[in-house]
Scaffold this motif. Structure first.
Motif, PDB file in Angstrom:
ATOM      1  N   LEU A   1      19.723  -5.926  17.782  1.00 25.31           N
ATOM      2  CA  LEU A   1      18.510  -6.156  17.537  1.00 25.31           C
ATOM      3  C   LEU A   1      17.860  -5.090  16.370  1.00 25.31           C
ATOM      4  O   LEU A   1      18.326  -3.915  16.334  1.00 25.31           O
ATOM      5  N   TYR A   2      17.258  -5.706  15.286  1.00 28.89           N
ATOM      6  CA  TYR A   2      16.792  -4.753  14.202  1.00 28.89           C
ATOM      7  C   TYR A   2      15.369  -4.617  14.466  1.00 28.89           C
ATOM      8  O   TYR A   2      14.222  -5.527  14.837  1.00 28.89           O
ATOM      9  N   TYR A   3      15.014  -3.411  14.357  1.00 28.27           N
ATOM     10  CA  TYR A   3      13.475  -2.950  14.642  1.00 28.27           C
ATOM     11  C   TYR A   3      12.988  -2.163  13.415  1.00 28.27           C
ATOM     12  O   TYR A   3      13.498  -1.489  12.621  1.00 28.27           O
ATOM     13  N   GLY A   4      11.624  -2.782  13.242  1.00 23.42           N
ATOM     14  CA  GLY A   4      11.080  -1.937  12.104  1.00 23.42           C
ATOM     15  C   GLY A   4       9.453  -2.357  12.363  1.00 23.42           C
ATOM     16  O   GLY A   4       9.163  -3.023  13.200  1.00 23.42           O
ATOM     17  N   HIS A   5       8.600  -1.777  11.382  1.00 23.26           N
ATOM     18  CA  HIS A   5       7.077  -2.059  11.488  1.00 23.26           C
ATOM     19  C   HIS A   5       6.324  -2.577  10.129  1.00 23.26           C
ATOM     20  O   HIS A   5       7.051  -2.095   9.180  1.00 23.26           O
ATOM     21  N   TYR A   6       5.553  -3.256  10.298  1.00 27.18           N
ATOM     22  CA  TYR A   6       4.981  -3.744   9.100  1.00 27.18           C
ATOM     23  C   TYR A   6       3.680  -3.237   8.791  1.00 27.18           C
ATOM     24  O   TYR A   6       2.949  -3.650   7.909  1.00 27.18           O
ATOM     25  N   ASP A   7       3.260  -2.201   9.737  1.00 28.26           N
ATOM     26  CA  ASP A   7       1.769  -1.683   9.524  1.00 28.26           C
ATOM     27  C   ASP A   7       2.116  -0.281   8.735  1.00 28.26           C
ATOM     28  O   ASP A   7       3.191   0.080   8.636  1.00 28.26           O
ATOM     29  N   VAL A   8       1.168  -0.139   7.844  1.00 26.10           N
ATOM     30  CA  VAL A   8       1.201   1.337   7.354  1.00 26.10           C
ATOM     31  C   VAL A   8       0.086   2.144   7.517  1.00 26.10           C
ATOM     32  O   VAL A   8      -0.808   1.892   8.056  1.00 26.10           O
ATOM     33  N   GLN A   9       0.219   3.585   7.079  1.00 28.82           N
ATOM     34  CA  GLN A   9      -0.500   4.631   7.093  1.00 28.82           C
ATOM     35  C   GLN A   9      -1.882   4.417   6.203  1.00 28.82           C
ATOM     36  O   GLN A   9      -1.845   3.490   5.434  1.00 28.82           O
ATOM     37  N   PRO A  10      -3.323   4.858   6.870  1.00 32.06           N
ATOM     38  CA  PRO A  10      -4.169   4.743   5.853  1.00 32.06           C
ATOM     39  C   PRO A  10      -3.908   5.433   4.378  1.00 32.06           C
ATOM     40  O   PRO A  10      -3.034   6.312   4.395  1.00 32.06           O
ATOM     41  N   ALA A  11      -4.375   5.023   3.327  1.00 32.08           N
ATOM     42  CA  ALA A  11      -3.993   5.408   2.090  1.00 32.08           C
ATOM     43  C   ALA A  11      -4.844   6.514   1.562  1.00 32.08           C
ATOM     44  O   ALA A  11      -4.311   7.281   0.708  1.00 32.08           O
ATOM     45  N   ASP A  12      -5.942   6.762   2.181  1.00 34.19           N
ATOM     46  CA  ASP A  12      -6.647   8.092   2.045  1.00 34.19           C
ATOM     47  C   ASP A  12      -6.068   9.457   1.863  1.00 34.19           C
ATOM     48  O   ASP A  12      -4.975   9.410   2.693  1.00 34.19           O
ATOM     49  N   PRO A  13      -6.032  10.280   0.841  1.00 31.80           N
ATOM     50  CA  PRO A  13      -7.196  10.456  -0.181  1.00 31.80           C
ATOM     51  C   PRO A  13      -6.802   9.699  -1.349  1.00 31.80           C
ATOM     52  O   PRO A  13      -5.983   9.880  -1.799  1.00 31.80           O
ATOM     53  N   LEU A  14      -7.618   8.524  -1.615  1.00 28.20           N
ATOM     54  CA  LEU A  14      -7.399   7.697  -2.585  1.00 28.20           C
ATOM     55  C   LEU A  14      -7.394   8.136  -3.968  1.00 28.20           C
ATOM     56  O   LEU A  14      -6.780   7.885  -4.816  1.00 28.20           O
ATOM     57  N   GLU A  15      -8.312   9.414  -4.134  1.00 32.92           N
ATOM     58  CA  GLU A  15      -8.469  10.067  -5.670  1.00 32.92           C
ATOM     59  C   GLU A  15      -6.975  10.719  -5.803  1.00 32.92           C
ATOM     60  O   GLU A  15      -6.915  10.972  -7.193  1.00 32.92           O
ATOM     61  N   LEU A  16      -6.107  10.901  -4.950  1.00 34.33           N
ATOM     62  CA  LEU A  16      -5.035  11.565  -5.436  1.00 34.33           C
ATOM     63  C   LEU A  16      -3.752  10.620  -5.749  1.00 34.33           C
ATOM     64  O   LEU A  16      -2.738  10.994  -6.096  1.00 34.33           O
ATOM     65  N   TRP A  17      -4.049   9.354  -5.527  1.00 36.92           N
ATOM     66  CA  TRP A  17      -3.000   8.082  -5.889  1.00 36.92           C
ATOM     67  C   TRP A  17      -3.056   7.956  -7.576  1.00 36.92           C
ATOM     68  O   TRP A  17      -4.183   8.139  -7.877  1.00 36.92           O
ATOM     69  N   GLN A  18      -1.842   8.056  -8.193  1.00 34.92           N
ATOM     70  CA  GLN A  18      -1.839   7.805  -9.685  1.00 34.92           C
ATOM     71  C   GLN A  18      -1.981   6.368  -9.879  1.00 34.92           C
ATOM     72  O   GLN A  18      -2.476   5.865 -10.885  1.00 34.92           O
ATOM     73  N   THR A  19      -1.640   5.484  -9.167  1.00 36.35           N
ATOM     74  CA  THR A  19      -1.776   4.076  -9.063  1.00 36.35           C
ATOM     75  C   THR A  19      -2.353   3.606  -7.850  1.00 36.35           C
ATOM     76  O   THR A  19      -2.209   4.205  -6.721  1.00 36.35           O
ATOM     77  N   PRO A  20      -2.968   2.325  -7.694  1.00 34.91           N
ATOM     78  CA  PRO A  20      -3.599   1.949  -6.718  1.00 34.91           C
ATOM     79  C   PRO A  20      -2.559   1.731  -5.513  1.00 34.91           C
ATOM     80  O   PRO A  20      -1.751   1.181  -5.798  1.00 34.91           O
ATOM     81  N   PRO A  21      -2.968   2.134  -4.063  1.00 32.34           N
ATOM     82  CA  PRO A  21      -1.944   2.334  -3.343  1.00 32.34           C
ATOM     83  C   PRO A  21      -1.287   0.607  -2.881  1.00 32.34           C
ATOM     84  O   PRO A  21      -0.166   0.699  -2.391  1.00 32.34           O
ATOM     85  N   PHE A  22      -2.241  -0.144  -3.040  1.00 33.34           N
ATOM     86  CA  PHE A  22      -1.848  -1.653  -2.541  1.00 33.34           C
ATOM     87  C   PHE A  22      -1.583  -2.374  -3.937  1.00 33.34           C
ATOM     88  O   PHE A  22      -1.788  -3.652  -3.909  1.00 33.34           O
ATOM     89  N   GLU A  23      -1.484  -1.837  -5.121  1.00 32.69           N
ATOM     90  CA  GLU A  23      -1.115  -2.344  -6.184  1.00 32.69           C
ATOM     91  C   GLU A  23       0.279  -1.861  -6.632  1.00 32.69           C
ATOM     92  O   GLU A  23       0.434  -1.213  -7.471  1.00 32.69           O
ATOM     93  N   PRO A  24       1.258  -2.311  -5.906  1.00 30.50           N
ATOM     94  CA  PRO A  24       2.725  -1.886  -5.997  1.00 30.50           C
ATOM     95  C   PRO A  24       3.157  -1.661  -7.402  1.00 30.50           C
ATOM     96  O   PRO A  24       2.964  -2.738  -8.205  1.00 30.50           O
ATOM     97  N   THR A  25       3.592  -0.577  -7.776  1.00 32.86           N
ATOM     98  CA  THR A  25       3.808  -0.261  -9.116  1.00 32.86           C
ATOM     99  C   THR A  25       5.310   0.037  -9.482  1.00 32.86           C
ATOM    100  O   THR A  25       5.659   0.949  -8.824  1.00 32.86           O
ATOM    101  N   LEU A  26       5.951  -0.200 -10.454  1.00 32.65           N
ATOM    102  CA  LEU A  26       7.356   0.375 -10.687  1.00 32.65           C
ATOM    103  C   LEU A  26       7.019   1.406 -11.621  1.00 32.65           C
ATOM    104  O   LEU A  26       6.641   1.182 -12.865  1.00 32.65           O
ATOM    105  N   VAL A  27       7.687   2.294 -11.322  1.00 31.65           N
ATOM    106  CA  VAL A  27       7.612   3.768 -12.296  1.00 31.65           C
ATOM    107  C   VAL A  27       8.751   4.088 -12.673  1.00 31.65           C
ATOM    108  O   VAL A  27       9.737   4.270 -11.526  1.00 31.65           O
TER     109      VAL A  27
END
Lengths: 470, 470
Positions: B86-112
């Motif tokens: 039985l494999y367990y995992g979850h597909y929900d995520v934490q809220p992204a705030d504070p948004l202003e501290l993200w260097q790229t938008p949290p829901f525009e996944p970026t390869l860095v």
């Protein structure tokens, strides 16, 4: 004294209903100085007082400041050999919220029957409009009987007392020559009971701080980091807890070094005051007092310094559970100071305490938010003796010299800027709910206040100028 | 093992760019389960997973709950003599705030590009979408090569892990027959470093409280009452400060009574782990650790219980100075628990501490907000041995058994409701910024995670059923 006073007291009695109506009229003006919505109302209260003083022979005007205007009114002879009394009061009031706790609307002054007869319930009833009107109505009666005043009288009423008297000191300094008198009379304090007059001679000082403890750079997960990093709330709690020892004394090194203990006579005087400790505590919903071991209640609130945390905040405070180690936590705290303690030394000692106790890994911000010394007014002055006579005459009981746990910053300003001692003649009671909902002023206190101020004028009139002028 | 694994690893390599694109696609869905504005997005993430699992031969569906749906997918033989994972995992995520501290938008996944090569930056990159995709991509590659799975496989993915898994326990209980397997595999933990595989075998428990100290009936003026009445903030600070002694130990009587110390072997194992203490602290902006004296960093975060105040509030907290003695003050606090400690006993001990230390004149409210025990998973199980082989094979280095300072409540639920041991195979790093801005997952960790899960299937395929089934 007797000859000049009797007809004035008679006049006060005849005019008392009208005096009460005048007070209600002033109380109906919502002069909440700090609330921009009541800006015009606040000015209206100043104008009302200026106009009314004009009808009593005062040369009265509104003096503009960067904030609310100051009412200044002069009457009586300006000859240098006539005593000059400066009466101080304020016409602004505290905000009335929480409104839902008022039994009658705060700005619809209402007469309500209480245990001491009728009382006025309204915001500002005792603080300070009612008390201001005690000396104004005394002057009204005196003038109606005698046609003129027995002294040069200046009345100064500010509109910013409840917001820190921001513009008062500059005004006093600028108009020092005009305002410098022989004594400053202030009615903004209390009595021990309806029939127990008092003169306040000791006020505690205050040193106020805001402290912030910084730990991790950002909030951390307490699962990952808990147990291995400093938690700023735990650290703050430890530092605040360490401010007192097990006996309720402030544990900051040197804090008590310069404290001047009240004299044996003072303590004996206080011991004779029948304090209603249960009533005092019942007002706060408490049944027993706490605080410094080995000190009476009056010592604890009048002559002993204290430390109270006034506010605290940090971390997660909303509904539910969040397992965060916050990056910082803050508190506001204040120290009541007593005679002898120098504010600068206390500020240094507080800073040293926090700096030395700060655990490594944390950073400290300590913001100094003002420090003022305790004040003792001269108890042997001629004016204080006259006030004693006046109160004894009206209450048929000798007044007691009492302390006041709070600060009245204007007393310090009068001393430092105009060189004036203050005479604190107040008629409030402990249960008047100053700053709270359902603030009230007993009409019996209002009337005795008017009579006492009239008796003070009569005592002054009966005294040779040489005994008063220094 | 070798025969069946080699072609799968090859396939994983060939398909890795596509696997990465699939992960980016899933990360672009803002499935913030707690935010009503993202309700539809959260469901969309569930549907995406269901649809994708359908393409891999799974019989997959969305199972409705009072909250977000649970994805359940079955594949492989249902014969009773085949191992059931039985494999367990979850597909929900934490809220992204504070948004202003993200260097790229949290829901525009970026390869860095990072120090370990490219990394995916996005909310949920590692917690838990990236880790969920490690086992799903392992199965995709396995199936592409072998056509079928070497075991009966059930995948359960919930959408409420970040909000307390409110509906999971009821679901597990209701579908126990369908879900009962031989082991539960969870990828939601970490490794020691990019090249240092680990299996988590010990999780701390948690007891959470909210405490309120009540003093005066209403807020009081600190001038009038200061020094004579209990101040709830000072009292709270004293009680919280007393929770620790000078050595950083929790000072509640009986708190350590049942703590089970790690065995000498365990401690020897931990001593062999080269912990990057400075890196761990640097993530928190700190240079030195604190906490219980005489314990290593790993002991302090894995096997020692803690107490942290998570939030505190009371009195005046706005701008400026207000000299109030507040009527009450509150704090939220939590205790991390370790093996041996019984949550009920700890809750009682905490209550006894506050009750006994409360000064007279104050009242206490202590709200219990949940208590769960620490968990140790079986370290001698056949599945754990297979996982060790699999990780050794992929990383060319033996995995270390590690603790985890946090709690993963599902581990307890799997044990109590389905009787299942959990196998915690995680591929995150300490600096992945779980729950914070710029959350990331190293692609090298993603790839090794996929390979490790494939190697685990291969190890299982090479083992006789008798050695596994109990």
């Amino acid at each position: 004294m007797k000859e000049s006073l009797e007809p004035v007291l008679e006049r006060i009695g005849q005019d008392f209903d009208a005096s009460t109506q005048r007070l209600l009229e002033l109380l109906a003006i919502p002069s909440v100085g700090t609330d921009p919505a009541h800006h015009a109302d606040t000015r209206r209260a100043a104008s009302w007082l200026k106009d009314y003083l004009g009808t009593l022979g005062f040369e009265a005007g509104l003096r503009e400041t960067p904030g609310h205007p100051i009412v200044v009114a002069h009457a009586g002879s300006k000859r240098a050999d006539v005593p000059h009394l400066l009466y101080y009061g304020h016409y602004d009031v505290q905000p009335a919220d929480p409104l839902e706790l008022w039994q009658t609307p705060p700005f619809e002054p209402t007469l309500v029957e209480g245990t001491h007869g009728p009382r006025v319930v309204a915001r500002g009833a005792v603080d300070d409009k009612g008390q201001v009107m005690t000396f104004i109505q005394a002057m009204a009666a005196w003038r109606a009987v005698h046609g003129d005043y027995p002294a040069r009288i200046t009345i100064l009423l500010e509109g910013e007392e409840e917001s820190g008297s921001s513009n008062l000191s500059a005004f006093l300094a600028e108009h020092a020559d005009e305002l410098r008198a022989d004594v400053c009379v202030i009615s903004d304090t209390g009595m021990l009971a309806v029939d127990k007059p008092a003169i306040t001679y000791m006020l505690r000082g205050l040193a106020y701080f805001e402290v912030t403890i910084w730990g991790p750079r950002q909030d951390l997960h307490s699962g990952i980091y808990g147990g291995a990093v400093p938690n700023p709330i735990n650290v703050l709690a430890r530092l605040l807890a360490g401010l007192h020892d097990a006996n309720g004394r402030v544990a900051i090194p040197g804090f008590y070094d310069d404290v001047v203990e009240p004299s044996a006579e003072e303590l004996a005087g206080w011991a004779g005051i029948a304090v209603d400790e249960q009533g005092f505590l019942a007002e706060a919903g408490l049944t027993e007092s706490s605080g410094e071991a080995g000190r009476t209640l009056l010592e604890r609130v009048w002559s002993r310094p204290t430390c109270d945390v006034n506010g605290i905040w940090g971390g997660y405070t909303a509904e539910g559970a969040k397992t965060v180690i916050p990056s910082h936590a803050s508190a506001k705290m204040s120290f009541r100071l007593v005679p002898g303690q120098e504010p600068e030394k206390i500020v240094s000692a507080v800073r040293a305490y926090f700096t030395e106790k700060l655990p490594s890994g944390c950073r400290l911000d300590l913001k100094e938010m003002g420090a003022s010394p305790a004040i003792r007014v001269a108890t042997e002055s001629a004016f204080l003796q006259l006030a004693r006579q006046a109160l004894s005459r009206v209450f048929d009981q000798k007044p007691v010299l009492i302390g006041c746990g709070g600060s009245i910053p204007v007393v310090g300003a009068m001393k430092s800027l105009l060189g004036l001692e203050s005479l604190l003649l107040g008629f409030g009671l402990d249960d008047d709910k100053v700053h709270g909902p359902n603030e009230k002023f007993e009409l019996v206190c209002y009337r005795r206040g008017i009579e006492a101020h009239a008796a003070f004028l009569a005592a002054l009139a009966a005294t040779s100028v040489d005994a008063i002028k220094r």
